[in-house]
Design a protein around this motif. Structure first.
Motif: not given
Ligand SMILES: *Cc1c(COP(=O)(O)O)cnc(C)c1O
Length: 388
Positions: A75, A170, A172
Motif C-alpha cells: 500500500g 485512501d 483501504t
Molecule cells: C495498511 C494501510 C496502508 C499501508 O499499506 P501497506 O500495504 O502496509 O504498505 C495505507 N493506508 C491504510 C489506511 C492502511 O490501513
C-alpha cells in the motif's frame, strides 16, 4: 482501455474477472513467476511490462472502481507513487487523523524541503473544499484510521479545484465495495491490498486506480523507475483472496455491527466509535457516502492503558495483532505504536473477522471483565466516586 463490468454486479465481477477466455486455458489465474518473456510481443521485461498474474489483479480491482489499476508491492508503495508525482515546493493537505505511514512519508518530504504539508480535520468539509483551491495534493483517507471518521467525499471531490491538483483517496478501510471515490470525482483511489482485498494476512500489496490515462501512465512509469513492483505470488494470493471479498466483508460487517452495539452497552467500555452507530459523530455522512459501515471498531476501555493492554492479553479467539481486514479478528492498542501516542491511551482498534459472532462476543466480554478485575477497575471507579 480498462475492462468494464458492463452492468455486472461487483459480487459476480469479483468471482469471474481476470480469467482467460480460451478453451483449454486454466480456469484460475495462473501463477506466472517470470522476470522476462520471449521478445516480439508486448511483454519483454516484467518490471516494465508486468506479468499475467499482476494484470489479473489489476483487472479485478480496476473493474470494481471502473478505472485502470496499477498494482504495487505494498500500500505504501502505491501511496509513494502518488507523492512521486509532486513537483518541488508542492502543497499537500493531509487529514488530522491519518495512516501513520502516510504521515511519516509526508513528514520526511517536509524535512528534505520537497513539499509543505498542512493538516485538516477529516470532518471539516469546508476546510477540505477550501484546500481544493490551493493545495496541489488533497490527501483523504475515509473512514480514517483509527477514529473511523468519515469524510464527506461527495462534497469534497466535487468541489472546484486548482488546475493540476490531485485529489487522492485512501479507500483501504471502505474497500471498493463500500465506497467509489472516482465516482465522486477523485483523481485516484488507493488500497493497501494487504488488508481487505487479500483478506488473509498472508501478503503485502497495494493498488492505485484512476480514470485519467495520463495519471495512469505516470503511476506505471513511477513503478517501473522505483521498482515497486508487486510480487507474483502475492498477486496470485490477492486474486484468490479477492474472489471472496464480498462474502467476507458482508459477514465481518454483520459481526461488527453486533459487537459495536454490545460494546456500547458494556459496563467496562467508555466509548465506542463505529460509523454504523447513531452515536458516531459522522454517522449521517457515513450513511450517505458509504454502502456499508465496515468491520473495524475502535473503542475505549474504562480505566487506563494498563487495563487496555490487559484486554489485549486476555482475548483468545481474537488475536492480539496489528493490521486489519482479514478473516481472523485482530485487536491492538493503537497509542502503543510509535508515532501514535497522541491517540487516547485506552483506545483499542478491533478488526472484526468472519468467526461466529457469539464466540467473538464471549471472548471479548470475558477479556473485558477479567482485565477490569485484574486491574481492580471497580475499586478505582468507586474511589473516584468517593473522592468526587
Ligand atoms: C495498511 C494501510 C496502508 C499501508 O499499506 P501497506 O500495504 O502496509 O504498505 C495505507 N493506508 C491504510 C489506511 C492502511 O490501513
Amino acid at each position: 482501455m480498462a475492462k468494464h463490468r458492463s452492468g455486472m454486479k461487483p459480487e459476480s465481477w469479483l468471482v469471474s474477472a481476470g480469467r482467460a477466455p480460451e478453451p483449454g486455458a486454466p480456469l484460475n489465474v495462473p501463477l506466472v513467476p517470470a522476470s522476462n518473456f520471449i521478445l516480439g510481443k508486448e511483454r519483454g521485461y516484467a518490471r516494465d511490462d508486468g506479468t499475467p498474474t499482476w494484470e489479473a489483479l489489476e483487472e479485478i480491482v480496476g473493474g470494481l472502481e471502473s478505472g485502470r489499476a496499477v498494482a504495487f508491492s505494498s500500500g505504501m508503495a502505491a501511496i509513494a507513487a502518488v507523492f512521486d508525482q509532486l513537483v518541488a515546493g508542492a502543497v499537500i493537505a493531509l487529514p488530522g487523523d491519518c495512516y501513520q505511514g502516510v504521515a511519516g512519508l509526508a513528514a520526511a518530504g517536509v524535512e528534505r524541503k520537497r513539499w509543505s504539508v498542512y493538516r485538516i480535520a477529516v470532518e471539516d468539509t469546508d476546510g477540505w473544499i477550501r484546500a481544493c483551491e490551493s493545495a496541489d495534493l488533497i490527501w483523504l483517507e475515509s473512514p480514517s484510521n483509527p477514529l473511523l471518521t468519515v469524510a464527506d467525499l461527495e462534497a469534497i471531490c466535487r468541489a472546484p479545484r486548482r488546475a493540476g491538483a490531485v485529489v487522492a483517496v485512501d479507500n483501504t478501510f471502505a474497500t471498493p465495495l463500500h465506497q467509489q471515490p472516482l465516482d465522486f470525482g477523485a483523481s485516484v483511489s488507493l488500497h493497501s491490498a494487504t488488508k481487505f482485498i487479500g483478506g488473509h494476512s498472508d501478503l503485502l500489496g497495494g493498488i492505485a486506480i484512476t480514470r485519467d490515462d495520463t495519471f495512469f501512465h505516470a503511476l506505471k512509469r513511477s513503478r517501473e523507475l522505483t521498482g515497486a513492483t508487486p510480487g507474483t505470488l502475492e498477486s496470485f494470493l490477492a486474486v484468490r483472496g479477492s474472489r471472496t471479498l464480498a462474502l467476507r466483508l458482508q459477514r465481518a460487517q454483520q459481526n461488527a455491527m453486533l459487537l459495536a452495539e454490545r460494546l456500547d452497552a458494556h459496563p467496562f467500555v467508555s466509548r465506542v466509535r463505529y460509523p454504523g452507530l447513531a452515536s458516531h459523530p459522522t454517522h449521517p455522512i457515513a450513511k450517505r457516502v458509504l454502502k456499508g459501515f465496515g468491520s473495524i471498531i475502535s473503542f475505549d476501555v474504562l480505566g487506563d492503558a494498563q487495563v487496555a493492554d490487559a484486554v489485549c492479553e486476555r482475548v483468545q479467539l481474537i488475536r492480539h495483532a496489528t493490521s486489519l481486514g482479514a478473516v481472523e479478528s485482530t485487536m491492538e492498542r493503537r497509542a502503543a505504536i510509535p508515532g501514535q501516542e497522541h491517540l487516547p491511551p485506552t483506545l483499542l482498534r478491533l478488526s472484526v473477522g468472519i468467526e461466529d459472532a457469539a464466540d467473538l462476543w464471549a471472548d471479548l466480554d470475558a477479556a473485558l471483565r477479567a482485565a477490569a478485575n485484574d486491574k481492580k477497575i471497580l475499586d478505582v471507579l468507586m474511589n473516584q466516586d468517593a473522592m468526587a
